[in-house]
Design an enzyme around this catalytic site. Structure first.
Site, PDB file in Angstrom:
ATOM      1  CB  CYS A  44      44.936  10.438 123.497  1.00 27.08           C
ATOM      2  SG  CYS A  44      44.749   8.965 124.526  1.00 27.08           S
ATOM      3  CG  ASP A  46      41.608   6.042 121.995  1.00 22.39           C
ATOM      4  OD1 ASP A  46      41.521   5.502 120.802  1.00 22.39           O
ATOM      5  OD2 ASP A  46      40.844   5.948 123.018  1.00 22.39           O
ATOM      6  NE  ARG A  48      38.429   4.976 120.886  1.00 20.94           N
ATOM      7  CZ  ARG A  48      37.844   5.056 122.021  1.00 20.94           C
ATOM      8  NH1 ARG A  48      36.380   4.872 121.975  1.00 20.94           N
ATOM      9  NH2 ARG A  48      38.260   5.506 123.021  1.00 20.94           N
ATOM     10  CG  HIS A 100      40.074  11.006 122.847  1.00 21.80           C
ATOM     11  ND1 HIS A 100      39.309   9.740 123.049  1.00 21.80           N
ATOM     12  CD2 HIS A 100      41.320  10.629 123.429  1.00 21.80           C
ATOM     13  CE1 HIS A 100      40.117   8.939 123.726  1.00 21.80           C
ATOM     14  NE2 HIS A 100      41.279   9.359 123.778  1.00 21.80           N
ATOM     15  CB  CYS A 103      40.403  10.356 127.107  1.00 25.51           C
ATOM     16  SG  CYS A 103      42.047   9.846 127.481  1.00 25.51           S
TER      17      CYS A 103
HETATM   18 CO    CO Z   1      42.595   8.836 125.384  1.00 26.89          CO
END
Ligand code: CO
Length: 212
Positions: A44, A46, A48, A100, A103
């Site tokens: 992803c 993302d 993090r 994750h 998400c």
């Molecule tokens: Co995500």
């Protein structure tokens, strides 16, 4: 005017180069010679979930493709180009789809709120919900339903990878290629293997098998 934050990025790079050279003066010289990563990571976007960092990998060890909600969309030329290059040129052995918990893309697919253009991307995640709506709608606890949806989405993306002509052709040639699905806990840092492992055409449903 350039902000202090922006300037700190370049300063941080200099510090990083220094720390690498202190451990190994040849570090960048070796990387310059080329790459032979054993892993393709599909994760992803993302912030993090940084691919290399969470598995303790160095530059040169992971070939990476990231998008919102770690999707494998079979008409996505970007994903297909990365996959083709990884499988046929770099000859990577493992493809890891890593999603994750928490998400945002998956969460958006659980609701009806419009988020603009990204709705068209989220549509692919909604399709995963549709496939599993009986199981998902049966989970009354919203957090548990969200976590389960995240996991089911990852499993579907691994399955979608196995369906691609690129992966099927590699298996037909006898190339060692293993597909895996992982879920990462943003709040714990822990990776969980979802045990959705594909390594040959025989594991595909008849409907998706491609013959020569
Ligand atoms: Co995500």
């Amino acid at each position: 005017m350039t902000s202090d934050f922006y300037k700190s990025l370049i300063a941080n790079n200099k510090k990083w180069v220094q720390s690498k050279l202190e451990k190994d003066p040849e570090f960048f010289k070796k990387l310059e010679e080329g790459q032979q990563p054993p892993i393709l990571w599909i994760g992803c976007s993302d912030s993090r979930v940084p691919a290399n960092e969470i598995i303790g990998a160095n530059p040169g060890e992971v070939f990476v493709h990231r998008n919102i909600a770690n999707m494998v969309v079979h008409s996505d030329l970007n994903m297909l180009s990365v996959l083709d290059y990884a499988v046929n040129i770099l000859r990577i052995r493992h493809v890891i789809v890593c999603g994750h918990y928490g998400c945002g893309g998956v969460k958006a697919a659980m609701g009806n709120k419009s988020h603009g253009l990204v709705d068209n991307w989220i549509r692919h995640i909604r399709d995963v919900y549709r496939h599993h709506h009986v199981e998902l709608d049966g989970i009354k606890n919203v957090e548990h339903r969200f976590d389960t949806f995240v996991e089911l989405n990852i499993k579907e993306q691994v399955y979608d990878l196995a369906k691609t002509s690129i992966v099927q052709d590699a298996w037909k040639r006898g190339q060692d290629l293993y597909l895996h699905g992982w879920v990462y806990g943003v709040g714990t840092g822990i990776v969980k293997d979802l045990n959705v492992n594909f390594s040959c055409n025989a594991q595909l449903e008849e409907f998706y098998k491609l013959e020569s």
